[in-house]
Scaffold this active site. Sequence first.
Site, PDB file in Angstrom:
ATOM      1  N   GLU A 291      59.188  10.655 -23.601  1.00 63.11           N
ATOM      2  CA  GLU A 291      60.379  11.673 -22.931  1.00 63.11           C
ATOM      3  C   GLU A 291      59.468  12.810 -22.334  1.00 63.11           C
ATOM      4  OE1 GLU A 291      63.270  10.391 -23.080  1.00 63.11           O
ATOM      5  OE2 GLU A 291      63.037   8.808 -24.810  1.00 63.11           O
TER       6      GLU A 291
ATOM      7  N   CYS B  65      63.327  21.300 -20.818  1.00 57.94           N
ATOM      8  CA  CYS B  65      63.005  20.243 -19.852  1.00 57.94           C
ATOM      9  C   CYS B  65      64.247  19.838 -18.921  1.00 57.94           C
ATOM     10  CB  CYS B  65      62.825  18.691 -20.833  1.00 57.94           C
ATOM     11  SG  CYS B  65      63.960  18.582 -22.032  1.00 57.94           S
TER      12      CYS B  65
HETATM   13  P1  NAD Z   1      52.737  18.834 -24.176  1.00 55.67           P
HETATM   14  O1  NAD Z   1      52.594  17.575 -23.336  1.00 55.67           O
HETATM   15  O2  NAD Z   1      51.675  19.901 -23.587  1.00 55.67           O
HETATM   16  O3  NAD Z   1      52.728  18.714 -25.415  1.00 55.67           O
HETATM   17  C1  NAD Z   1      53.298  17.853 -26.159  1.00 55.67           C
HETATM   18  C2  NAD Z   1      52.841  17.336 -27.359  1.00 55.67           C
HETATM   19  O4  NAD Z   1      51.744  16.298 -27.017  1.00 55.67           O
HETATM   20  C3  NAD Z   1      52.085  18.538 -28.329  1.00 55.67           C
HETATM   21  O5  NAD Z   1      52.360  17.992 -29.720  1.00 55.67           O
HETATM   22  C4  NAD Z   1      50.726  18.178 -27.973  1.00 55.67           C
HETATM   23  O6  NAD Z   1      49.872  18.791 -29.207  1.00 55.67           O
HETATM   24  C5  NAD Z   1      50.559  16.865 -27.885  1.00 55.67           C
HETATM   25  N1  NAD Z   1      49.339  16.262 -27.302  1.00 55.67           N
HETATM   26  C6  NAD Z   1      48.678  16.878 -26.055  1.00 55.67           C
HETATM   27  N2  NAD Z   1      47.699  16.097 -25.540  1.00 55.67           N
HETATM   28  C7  NAD Z   1      47.970  14.975 -26.344  1.00 55.67           C
HETATM   29  C8  NAD Z   1      47.012  13.688 -26.178  1.00 55.67           C
HETATM   30  N3  NAD Z   1      46.137  13.554 -25.380  1.00 55.67           N
HETATM   31  N4  NAD Z   1      47.441  12.633 -27.017  1.00 55.67           N
HETATM   32  C9  NAD Z   1      48.540  12.776 -28.102  1.00 55.67           C
HETATM   33  N5  NAD Z   1      49.050  14.001 -28.038  1.00 55.67           N
HETATM   34  C10 NAD Z   1      48.863  15.004 -27.207  1.00 55.67           C
HETATM   35  O7  NAD Z   1      54.251  19.535 -23.648  1.00 55.67           O
HETATM   36  P2  NAD Z   1      54.677  21.014 -24.246  1.00 55.67           P
HETATM   37  O8  NAD Z   1      54.137  21.737 -23.439  1.00 55.67           O
HETATM   38  O9  NAD Z   1      54.342  21.000 -25.497  1.00 55.67           O
HETATM   39  O10 NAD Z   1      56.178  20.787 -23.901  1.00 55.67           O
HETATM   40  C11 NAD Z   1      56.810  20.867 -22.483  1.00 55.67           C
HETATM   41  C12 NAD Z   1      56.866  19.482 -21.873  1.00 55.67           C
HETATM   42  O11 NAD Z   1      57.706  18.843 -22.389  1.00 55.67           O
HETATM   43  C13 NAD Z   1      57.721  19.907 -20.586  1.00 55.67           C
HETATM   44  O12 NAD Z   1      57.100  18.945 -19.411  1.00 55.67           O
HETATM   45  C14 NAD Z   1      59.165  19.260 -20.784  1.00 55.67           C
HETATM   46  O13 NAD Z   1      59.966  18.761 -19.634  1.00 55.67           O
HETATM   47  C15 NAD Z   1      58.775  18.281 -21.617  1.00 55.67           C
HETATM   48  N6  NAD Z   1      60.148  18.031 -22.487  1.00 55.67           N
HETATM   49  C16 NAD Z   1      60.706  16.796 -22.283  1.00 55.67           C
HETATM   50  C17 NAD Z   1      61.809  16.533 -23.197  1.00 55.67           C
HETATM   51  C18 NAD Z   1      62.700  15.418 -22.962  1.00 55.67           C
HETATM   52  O14 NAD Z   1      63.597  15.060 -23.808  1.00 55.67           O
HETATM   53  N7  NAD Z   1      62.366  14.715 -21.745  1.00 55.67           N
HETATM   54  C19 NAD Z   1      62.115  17.637 -24.081  1.00 55.67           C
HETATM   55  C20 NAD Z   1      61.543  18.543 -24.300  1.00 55.67           C
HETATM   56  C21 NAD Z   1      60.283  18.811 -23.611  1.00 55.67           C
END
Ligand code: NAD
Length: 519
Positions: free
Chosen positions: A282, A316
Amino acid sequence: MAVKITYATMSADNEELNSAYESALVEVQEKLGELHGVIVNGEHRVERPTYEERSPIDSDIVVGLYAQGTTQDVDDAVAAARDFTDEWEDWGWERRRDLMQTAADIMEDRTFEIAALMTYEVGKNRLEALGDVAETVEFFRYYSDQITKHDGFVTPLGSLGENETNVSVLRPWGVWAVISPFNFPMALAAGPSIGALLTGNTVVLKPSNTGALMSLEFYRVMADAGLPPAALHVLTGRGSEIGDYLAHHDGIDGITFTGSYEVGMHLYRTATEKRPKPVAAEMGGKNPVIVTASADLDQATEGVMRGAFGLSGQKCSATSRVYVEDDVYDEFVDRLVAKTEKLKVGDPKDKETFLGPVIDRAAVSRFEKAVREVEESGGEVLAGGKVISDGDLGRGNFVTPTVVTAPDQSWVWKEELFVPLVAVGKVSDLDEALEKANDTEFGLTAGLFSTDENEIERWFDGIEAGVTYVNRAAGATTGAWPDIQSFGGWKGSGTSGAGGGGPWYLRQFLREQSRTKIL
Ligand code: NAD
């Protein structure tokens, strides 16, 4: 808890609710700055290097110290979760459901305490923080209702003979990895975990580093509700290290990742190299709103203002692009700017605050870069555009809500910014607006303001987004609620095709086994 919380009651001036939250702000202070271990099989492992989380409100506030999980912790958590899968499935769905309902009650009782901690942790104002917890309580209850309604997903099939019975049984995949983002640190860590657990999977949860405390609070609720320790493990630590290692672990049978497009697509491409497994990613959004000449402009400006600046633009689903028909463009912009300039930026603990901080310095830099791009590309900053660096707010990550214009080719129209900045542009008709709105890799949420039935139907059919709203002043593209709007993205915004809080969500945690018996 006496007050039933929904977004509707929260927007009212509810004294009881406000004073309960304010008492909680004081009470939780003693919990700030504590050391937290990773949780593997019920064991809190603290003897690890730690990282420190500081509040986005004020860098002098230490929210907590967290253990940096190791690959050994991941191996141990996955192994314990694997060993427990048969027993957990054997519990049966009714018993698991009863446990989830108990957990819902416990979390509801702790709503104010958890919301107050969340304000310190990620800077949400009271309405947004209470909403995040209340939404999680709804997830417990809604998914429990869904599994009951579907009778545990056991469905009788037809029969070709007298002695033959055929049944379709949906069964858990096994061990589920949940990787969650910072912006809904409770709802988006707990929501997928509840879905996976309820359907009989065991879970290894890797929360965002900025948001880890909420996952530990979720764990506490589950443990107090009687969840066996082997069913849920919480691993704090860097995503690029243990998150990546977890997602690619041989012992993982399915993944729900919520976060950025870059990481989500990386996991979607690579996590199934060794064997097939469901990967629900997501991801982000660049959510468009169209305002036609027939729109009620008061409603439209209210909806865009709330959609763009709620949670400081860090949803998001945040409204980030607005296409307005020529005839009403000037009036729309004037009204939007006037409303934006009245918004109160400040400490999210204060009742009057609409915009709290953005999550970190990187978000502030992204904001500054986008404002620079607007100015250098020939666009215009119509409202905001400032970083607040003086006074008490100077110790936090505060920026002003911002409305801009930008040339069509500017990346401000394309990239997810995740800060309180919305771009507005002029279009000649709905066709042009739809073409521009759909010209994006994302497809999460979208909004329309129009009073013309034909326009509304054309828009529903033509817009490429998973969550769509017409004439929603409470948030043009934001504010989905379980059982009211299923929440999931199309295109580069989501891979599962089934929205959270919706009727098809639980299905993705299950695989079908048909059972033919001749006896
Ligand atoms: P992010 O991608 O930086 O991190 C998300 C998670 O992934 C964190 O727990 C992080 O530690 C982990 N992560 C980072 N690198 C990784 C890797 N290589 N392998 C596995 N895990 C890894 O996102 P964020 O800054 O925490 O959140 C913001 C983003 O989330 C925005 O793009 C937003 O649009 C999206 N978002 C989407 C939804 C949805 O339902 N579509 C909901 C909320 C947020």
